[in-house]
Design a protein around this motif. Structure first.
Motif, PDB file in Angstrom:
ATOM      1  N   PRO A 356       0.815  -1.233   0.000  1.00 55.91           N
ATOM      2  CA  PRO A 356       0.000   0.000   0.000  1.00 55.91           C
ATOM      3  C   PRO A 356       0.841   1.272   0.000  1.00 55.91           C
ATOM      4  N   GLY A 357       1.986   1.245   0.672  1.00 55.03           N
ATOM      5  CA  GLY A 357       2.815   2.437   0.725  1.00 55.03           C
ATOM      6  C   GLY A 357       3.865   2.514  -0.355  1.00 55.03           C
ATOM      7  N   ALA A 358       3.868   1.551  -1.288  1.00 53.40           N
ATOM      8  CA  ALA A 358       4.891   1.534  -2.331  1.00 53.40           C
ATOM      9  C   ALA A 358       4.652   2.646  -3.344  1.00 53.40           C
ATOM     10  N   LEU A 359       5.730   3.145  -3.874  1.00 49.43           N
ATOM     11  CA  LEU A 359       5.655   4.196  -4.884  1.00 49.43           C
ATOM     12  C   LEU A 359       5.268   3.580  -6.221  1.00 49.43           C
ATOM     13  N   LYS A 360       4.146   3.996  -6.776  1.00 45.56           N
ATOM     14  CA  LYS A 360       3.661   3.452  -8.045  1.00 45.56           C
ATOM     15  C   LYS A 360       3.193   4.594  -8.945  1.00 45.56           C
ATOM     16  N   PRO A 361       3.767   4.717 -10.133  1.00 44.70           N
ATOM     17  CA  PRO A 361       3.273   5.729 -11.058  1.00 44.70           C
ATOM     18  C   PRO A 361       1.807   5.477 -11.405  1.00 44.70           C
ATOM     19  N   ALA A 362       1.050   6.544 -11.516  1.00 46.79           N
ATOM     20  CA  ALA A 362      -0.372   6.444 -11.855  1.00 46.79           C
ATOM     21  C   ALA A 362      -0.623   7.044 -13.230  1.00 46.79           C
ATOM     22  N   GLN A 363      -1.635   6.524 -13.907  1.00 52.41           N
ATOM     23  CA  GLN A 363      -1.992   7.040 -15.222  1.00 52.41           C
ATOM     24  C   GLN A 363      -2.803   8.314 -15.043  1.00 52.41           C
ATOM     25  N   GLY A 364      -2.339   9.405 -15.639  1.00 47.71           N
ATOM     26  CA  GLY A 364      -3.041  10.665 -15.511  1.00 47.71           C
ATOM     27  C   GLY A 364      -4.143  10.840 -16.546  1.00 47.71           C
ATOM     28  N   ARG A 365      -4.817  11.983 -16.489  1.00 47.06           N
ATOM     29  CA  ARG A 365      -5.904  12.281 -17.430  1.00 47.06           C
ATOM     30  C   ARG A 365      -5.470  13.297 -18.488  1.00 47.06           C
ATOM     31  N   GLU A 366      -4.283  13.845 -18.335  1.00 41.87           N
ATOM     32  CA  GLU A 366      -3.784  14.830 -19.297  1.00 41.87           C
ATOM     33  C   GLU A 366      -2.540  14.291 -19.979  1.00 41.87           C
ATOM     34  N   GLU A 367      -2.153  14.964 -21.079  1.00 52.01           N
ATOM     35  CA  GLU A 367      -0.942  14.572 -21.810  1.00 52.01           C
ATOM     36  C   GLU A 367       0.280  15.243 -21.175  1.00 52.01           C
ATOM     37  N   LEU A 368       0.415  15.028 -19.892  1.00 49.79           N
ATOM     38  CA  LEU A 368       1.503  15.646 -19.144  1.00 49.79           C
ATOM     39  C   LEU A 368       2.159  14.602 -18.232  1.00 49.79           C
ATOM     40  N   LEU A 369       3.445  14.780 -17.988  1.00 44.77           N
ATOM     41  CA  LEU A 369       4.154  14.013 -16.983  1.00 44.77           C
ATOM     42  C   LEU A 369       4.294  14.902 -15.752  1.00 44.77           C
ATOM     43  N   ARG A 370       3.685  14.485 -14.641  1.00 42.98           N
ATOM     44  CA  ARG A 370       3.720  15.290 -13.423  1.00 42.98           C
ATOM     45  C   ARG A 370       4.422  14.521 -12.313  1.00 42.98           C
ATOM     46  N   VAL A 371       5.281  15.214 -11.575  1.00 42.36           N
ATOM     47  CA  VAL A 371       5.940  14.663 -10.384  1.00 42.36           C
ATOM     48  C   VAL A 371       5.676  15.650  -9.252  1.00 42.36           C
ATOM     49  N   ARG A 372       5.067  15.147  -8.158  1.00 40.23           N
ATOM     50  CA  ARG A 372       4.680  16.029  -7.068  1.00 40.23           C
ATOM     51  C   ARG A 372       5.179  15.479  -5.727  1.00 40.23           C
ATOM     52  N   GLY A 373       5.982  16.316  -5.023  1.00 43.45           N
ATOM     53  CA  GLY A 373       6.426  15.964  -3.685  1.00 43.45           C
ATOM     54  C   GLY A 373       7.100  14.598  -3.621  1.00 43.45           C
ATOM     55  N   LEU A 374       7.900  14.296  -4.615  1.00 35.81           N
ATOM     56  CA  LEU A 374       8.500  12.961  -4.688  1.00 35.81           C
ATOM     57  C   LEU A 374       9.679  12.829  -3.736  1.00 35.81           C
ATOM     58  N   GLU A 375       9.661  11.761  -2.942  1.00 41.80           N
ATOM     59  CA  GLU A 375      10.774  11.410  -2.061  1.00 41.80           C
ATOM     60  C   GLU A 375      11.176   9.969  -2.372  1.00 41.80           C
ATOM     61  N   LEU A 376      12.467   9.733  -2.557  1.00 47.67           N
ATOM     62  CA  LEU A 376      12.969   8.401  -2.888  1.00 47.67           C
ATOM     63  C   LEU A 376      13.899   7.913  -1.794  1.00 47.67           C
ATOM     64  N   ASP A 377      13.775   6.625  -1.483  1.00 46.94           N
ATOM     65  CA  ASP A 377      14.624   5.983  -0.477  1.00 46.94           C
ATOM     66  C   ASP A 377      15.424   4.864  -1.120  1.00 46.94           C
ATOM     67  N   LEU A 378      16.460   4.432  -0.426  1.00 49.27           N
ATOM     68  CA  LEU A 378      17.184   3.229  -0.802  1.00 49.27           C
ATOM     69  C   LEU A 378      16.422   2.007  -0.269  1.00 49.27           C
ATOM     70  N   PRO A 379      16.723   0.798  -0.769  1.00 47.63           N
ATOM     71  CA  PRO A 379      16.002  -0.387  -0.285  1.00 47.63           C
ATOM     72  C   PRO A 379      16.091  -0.590   1.217  1.00 47.63           C
ATOM     73  N   ASP A 380      17.151  -0.072   1.861  1.00 48.07           N
ATOM     74  CA  ASP A 380      17.281  -0.229   3.314  1.00 48.07           C
ATOM     75  C   ASP A 380      16.611   0.912   4.077  1.00 48.07           C
ATOM     76  N   ALA A 381      15.756   1.677   3.371  1.00 51.37           N
ATOM     77  CA  ALA A 381      14.956   2.775   3.950  1.00 51.37           C
ATOM     78  C   ALA A 381      15.753   4.049   4.210  1.00 51.37           C
ATOM     79  N   GLN A 382      17.016   4.114   3.803  1.00 54.24           N
ATOM     80  CA  GLN A 382      17.786   5.345   3.923  1.00 54.24           C
ATOM     81  C   GLN A 382      17.303   6.352   2.878  1.00 54.24           C
ATOM     82  N   PRO A 383      17.052   7.611   3.249  1.00 57.39           N
ATOM     83  CA  PRO A 383      16.554   8.603   2.282  1.00 57.39           C
ATOM     84  C   PRO A 383      17.590   8.924   1.205  1.00 57.39           C
TER      85      PRO A 383
END
Length: 578
Positions: A356-383
């Motif tokens: 449920p908490g995994a980062l998954k790209p979603a299909q939008g309704r517009e012809e745009l690529l949007r990235v909002r408030g994105l935070e990425l971690d390493l597999p060991d949970a390090q930011p």
């Protein structure tokens, strides 16, 4: 006991899907026939046991006519045994290949679906050499499971069939003990049982370490083979580095583990062989010693003695199945453990992607690529990265830059749906095809035509392929479309990247993501390919990860990433964009 139950559950978890699959009726039918043949073989051995009595009695009585009659009976029984044994082996092998084909396809499907193979490799851990687990361990599992389960079934049926015979032939054994007379009915059965229990206990004590040793042996063999494959795939790099001594040290180190573990297996098997061979040899003479008092007392004739010895051997052999099969059981346990851990790793990878908490790209309704408030971690949970916001429209171009290790490639992985470790939103365009170019293009085995069109298998004309190769600076390859070779070694890194650009021209994607896709080229070559891309695909949006300042001329926006953990990103226009 819990370990045994867990082991049985692991076996059933791997085996069950096939027996309830679309191929279940063919598999069950073959298994039923094989089991019936196994029972037939046991029945024939019962008849041969009875034949022993009559045959040896004719010898003792010097009955020539009876002798020839018994030879005829033996010929008929032996012929029937041979026919059934041959076809049992044939049908067993047929079931093996059907089951292996289905199980291999099932594991391959689980491994490839949802990019599980990528997530498993990314996590690393205990799942070494998945290629060996699919190619070798499944083969071993099918063969060993059929051989051991059918062998156990035959032993049980043999025990049931012969224990009554042995009980009747044994008679009573009188024993004077502690001033009283004791009578033991069917004493040969109890002797066989005690003999088997002792052998089983000793075998388990001596052979238990073989389970871990066999597990490690499979792993070390696969590691050694993988290091050899790595050299084959990187021959030029090793040659240019003059790394032969280093590679030789790696090979010797990994093969040294193979040898060291094999010596441990040899020593343990030697100890086990002392036990099992001694056990088997004593079992040859033991029934004669146990039955000799009744024979010399005149209670039974020679035929009865031979039948008793034969029946004892069958009962003792059935009871000693564990002793005889222990080495194979140890290997089977190692195989089941490797397939189980592989399956668990694939399930964990699938769970990571679907959490449920995994980062998954979603299909939008517009012809745009949007990235909002994105935070990425390493597999060991390090930011790793934080606070990424951007919007990209068709035809726009974005250059992602920053120091090495700051997370540029990870951002592209997240956009491709390969990186579940993070939070925030990635909204993909409502329509349009996307193409991702890694720094080292993947070139599959096959003809140049198939390599140029990958991942599409067909639908692209030869003339279009030749034109794309020529436009991307590979005119010398245009006439080699039908040639099949190891193109990853045939072509230089720069040629491989040019070939990847030719794929873009053939596929004409709407969204293009490139991770240092021109790093092996010189600047004029890089400039020519980017200019060609903007000329041929002007409406395609391009996201490039790169270090060279010369790339700025082909991008309108820059996403500059900072070092440190977690890093930040700043989106700015590039004034000199062309």
């Amino acid at each position: 006991m819990k370990r045994r139950l867990d082991f049985i559950k692991d076996i059933w978890r791997i085996a069950r899907p096939y027996w309830f699959s679309e191929d279940r009726w063919a598999g069950r039918g073959l298994l039923a026939v094989i089991v019936a043949m196994s029972l037939t073989l046991v029945f024939i051995t019962v008849l041969l046991n009875k034949w022993n009595n009559a045959f040896y009695d004719t010898l003792q009585n010097r009955d020539l006519d009876g002798f020839y009659h018994q030879l005829g009976i033996f010929a008929a029984l032996a012929a029937a045994y041979i026919v059934v044994a041959v076809y049992q082996l044939y049908l067993n092998q047929m079931l093996q290949i059907r089951w292996r084909r289905w199980l291999t396809d099932a594991f391959l499907t689980r491994w490839l679906e949802g990019k599980v193979y990528y997530t498993v490799q990314m996590r690393g851990g205990a799942t070494d050499n998945p290629d060996q687990r699919i190619a070798d361990d499944i083969h071993s599992f099918v063969n060993q499971t059929l051989a051991l389960t059918l062998g156990l079934l035959e032993s049980v049926v043999t025990l049931v069939s012969f224990v009554g015979i042995l009980w009747g032939l044994s008679g009573d054994f009188s024993l004077n003990l502690a001033g009283g007379d004791w009578v033991i009915p069917g004493y040969m059965v109890w002797v066989a049982l005690g003999y088997a229990i002792l052998g089983t206990w000793l075998t388990k004590r001596v052979g238990k370490p073989l389970i871990a040793l066999n597990y490690n042996q499979q792993r070390y063999e696969a590691d050694f083979r993988f290091s050899l494959v790595r050299l084959r795939e990187n021959v030029e790099g090793v040659a240019l580095y003059r790394g032969e001594q280093g590679e030789a040290a790696i090979f010797r180190s990994r093969f040294g583990r193979v040898v060291e573990n094999w010596w441990a297996i040899m020593k343990r098997r030697k100890m086990l062989s002392w036990l099992t061979n001694g056990y088997a040899q004593v079992a040859v003479i033991f029934p004669f010693m146990a039955a000799a008092p009744r024979y010399f007392s005149g209670a039974i004739q020679l035929g009865g003695l031979m039948q008793t010895a034969s029946a004892f051997g069958r009962v003792q052999g059935a009871l000693s199945w564990f002793v005889d099969a222990y080495t194979e059981l140890a290997s089977w346990k190692a195989t089941v453990d490797r397939l189980t851990t592989f399956g668990q790793a694939m399930e964990q990878a699938r769970a990571d992607m679907a959490a449920p908490g995994a980062l998954k790209p979603a299909q939008g309704r517009e012809e745009l690529l949007r990235v909002r408030g994105l935070e990425l971690d390493l597999p060991d949970a390090q930011p790793l990265l934080a606070g990424i916001d951007l919007t990209l429209a068709p035809g726009q171009t974005l250059l992602v830059s920053g120091p090495s290790g700051c997370g540029k490639s990870t951002l592209l992985r997240a956009m491709a749906g390969l990186w579940p470790f993070g939070r925030g939103g990635i909204e993909l365009p409502a329509s349009g095809r996307a193409a991702f170019l890694p720094q080292k293009p993947y070139l599959p085995m096959g003809t140049l035509r198939a390599v140029a069109c990958y991942p599409a298998a067909e639908g692209v004309g030869d003339e279009a392929i030749r034109e794309a190769l020529t436009a991307c600076g590979l005119p010398h390859l245009a006439g080699r479309l039908d040639e099949e070779t190891y193109w990853a070694q045939e072509l230089s890194p720069g040629e491989q990247q040019r070939l990847a650009f030719a794929r873009l021209l053939l596929q004409a994607p709407d969204w293009i993501f490139m991770d240092e896709a021109t790093s092996a080229m010189d600047e004029p070559g890089e400039r020519a390919l980017y200019a060609l891309l903007r000329q041929r695909l002007p409406r395609s949006a391009v996201v490039s990860v790169g270090h060279r300042s010369t790339l700025e001329a082909f991008h309108g926006l820059r996403l500059a990433m900072s070092a440190g953990r977690p890093g930040a990103a700043t989106l700015t226009p590039i004034a000199a964009a062309g």
